[in-house]
Scaffold this motif. Structure first.
Motif, short mmCIF file in Angstrom:
data_model
loop_
_atom_site.label_atom_id
_atom_site.label_comp_id
_atom_site.label_asym_id
_atom_site.label_seq_id
_atom_site.Cartn_x
_atom_site.Cartn_y
_atom_site.Cartn_z
N THR A 1 0.81 -1.22 0.00
CA THR A 1 0.00 0.00 0.00
C THR A 1 0.85 1.27 0.00
OG1 THR A 1 -0.15 -0.07 2.44
CG2 THR A 1 -1.93 -1.12 1.19
N GLU A 2 2.13 1.18 -0.34
CA GLU A 2 3.00 2.34 -0.18
C GLU A 2 2.62 3.49 -1.11
OE1 GLU A 2 6.95 0.96 -0.73
OE2 GLU A 2 6.72 0.50 -2.87
N ALA A 3 2.08 3.23 -2.29
CA ALA A 3 1.66 4.32 -3.18
C ALA A 3 0.49 5.09 -2.56
CB ALA A 3 1.28 3.78 -4.55
N ASP A 4 -0.49 4.35 -2.03
CA ASP A 4 -1.60 5.02 -1.34
C ASP A 4 -1.12 5.73 -0.09
OD1 ASP A 4 -3.49 4.33 -3.22
OD2 ASP A 4 -4.83 3.30 -1.81
N ARG A 5 -0.10 5.19 0.58
CA ARG A 5 0.48 5.86 1.76
C ARG A 5 1.06 7.22 1.36
NH1 ARG A 5 0.26 5.70 7.03
NH2 ARG A 5 0.24 3.43 6.89
N ALA A 6 1.75 7.27 0.25
CA ALA A 6 2.33 8.54 -0.19
C ALA A 6 1.23 9.56 -0.46
CB ALA A 6 3.17 8.32 -1.45
N LEU A 7 0.12 9.11 -1.06
CA LEU A 7 -0.98 10.03 -1.33
C LEU A 7 -1.67 10.44 -0.04
CD1 LEU A 7 -2.68 11.53 -3.36
CD2 LEU A 7 -4.05 9.46 -3.68
N TYR A 8 -1.86 9.51 0.86
CA TYR A 8 -2.47 9.79 2.16
C TYR A 8 -1.65 10.83 2.93
CZ TYR A 8 -3.80 8.60 7.05
OH TYR A 8 -4.19 8.61 8.37
N ASP A 9 -0.34 10.65 2.95
CA ASP A 9 0.52 11.60 3.66
C ASP A 9 0.46 12.98 2.99
OD1 ASP A 9 1.24 9.65 5.46
OD2 ASP A 9 3.16 9.17 4.47
N ALA A 10 0.45 13.00 1.66
CA ALA A 10 0.37 14.28 0.96
C ALA A 10 -0.96 14.98 1.24
CB ALA A 10 0.54 14.05 -0.55
N ALA A 11 -2.04 14.21 1.29
CA ALA A 11 -3.36 14.79 1.54
C ALA A 11 -3.45 15.37 2.96
CB ALA A 11 -4.45 13.74 1.34
N ARG A 12 -2.85 14.68 3.92
CA ARG A 12 -2.88 15.15 5.30
C ARG A 12 -2.12 16.44 5.48
NH1 ARG A 12 -0.86 10.61 9.09
NH2 ARG A 12 -1.66 11.99 10.71
N ALA A 13 -1.18 16.73 4.57
CA ALA A 13 -0.40 17.97 4.66
C ALA A 13 -1.07 19.15 3.99
CB ALA A 13 0.98 17.73 4.03
N LEU A 14 -2.18 18.92 3.29
CA LEU A 14 -2.87 20.02 2.61
C LEU A 14 -3.58 20.91 3.61
CD1 LEU A 14 -4.42 18.03 -0.38
CD2 LEU A 14 -2.63 19.77 -0.53
N PRO A 15 -3.75 22.20 3.33
CA PRO A 15 -4.42 23.09 4.26
C PRO A 15 -5.89 22.76 4.50
CG PRO A 15 -3.96 24.21 2.18
CD PRO A 15 -3.21 22.92 2.16
N GLN A 16 -6.53 22.08 3.57
CA GLN A 16 -7.94 21.73 3.76
C GLN A 16 -8.14 20.37 4.43
OE1 GLN A 16 -6.20 22.00 0.93
NE2 GLN A 16 -7.26 21.15 -0.84
N ALA A 17 -7.03 19.77 4.93
CA ALA A 17 -7.16 18.53 5.67
C ALA A 17 -7.72 18.82 7.06
CB ALA A 17 -5.79 17.86 5.78
N ALA A 18 -8.73 18.04 7.47
CA ALA A 18 -9.36 18.26 8.77
C ALA A 18 -8.51 17.61 9.87
CB ALA A 18 -10.76 17.67 8.77
#
Length: 228
Positions: free
Chosen positions: A211-228
């Motif tokens: 799942t490392e590709a999805d992990r990279a996307l998950y981590d990137a999404a969590r760093a976005l300003p609109q992440a809750a």
């Protein structure tokens, strides 16, 4: 008020929040149905046919200006741009999501062709598809699993979302939905799964690699300003 589209990635708590959102928009809400596509197809071809038809349904609902739409439907940058809706989603630790998805399929959609143990399942083609669900939902292409460049496209697409939650903090996502919609959104509990069996460390490491590709996307999404 702008309408809202909730992209529901499987096994990320979307049933609970989708139901809560639709309750708040009771007079103008809809879901995208499952089980579409060409029934004569099988395997990957059937999956892609199903999701293509779901996108058609989403487009029809957007054209009808239904205010709240929730469903297992892939993100479309073109529909987003044309609709003017807020798009939101809820993510989860990818390895946890993968394990939950496997056990859900075994409980609710048993298949004699699917490996009967998680240890055997991780070696299959179906496991590779389940391990890249974030890329499949957000990369905006029809490959299954997505091909080269999918991670870049998925990051770019998620940056267009108004709100990205994390199942580890459901309260934060609920607060974000309230800020976005102006409506209180209760935390409901749908499709609550039984406690999953323990996963041996060696198998967990294998799942993390898968799942490392999805992990990279998950981590990137969590760093976005609109992440809750």
């Amino acid at each position: 008020m702008r309408g809202i589209v909730y992209i529901h990635v499987p096994k990320c708590g979307g049933s609970s929040f989708g139901a809560a959102l639709r309750l708040r928009y009771a007079l103008s809400q809809a879901t995208v149905p499952l089980g579409l596509g060409d029934p004569t197809l099988t395997g990957t071809a059937r999956i892609l046919s199903d999701y293509a038809d779901r996108e058609v349904v989403l487009q029809c609902l957007l054209e009808r200006r239904v205010r709240c739409i929730a469903g297992h439907v892939r993100y479309s940058a073109a529909l987003h741009a044309l609709s003017g809706y807020h798009f939101v989603t809820l993510l989860r630790d990818p390895a946890e999501r993968f394990v939950s998805h496997y056990h859900y399929l075994q409980r609710r959609h048993p298949d004699p062709g699917r490996a009967a143990s998680l240890e055997a399942f991780v070696e299959t083609e179906e496991a590779r598809h389940l391990a890249t669900q974030y890329l499949f939902y957000f990369a905006g292409d029809s490959a299954c699993p997505p091909g080269p460049g999918a991670l870049t496209r998925a990051r770019r697409n998620l940056a267009r979302f108004a709100l990205i939650g994390d199942l580890a903090d459901p309260g934060g996502f609920a607060r974000g939905l309230r800020r976005l919609t102006g409506l209180p959104v209760p935390i409901l509990h749908r499709n609550r799964a039984p406690a999953r069996p323990e996963v041996a460390p060696a198998l967990w490491r294998k799942i993390c690699r898968l799942t490392e590709a999805d992990r990279a996307l998950y981590d990137a999404a969590r760093a976005l300003p609109q992440a809750a």
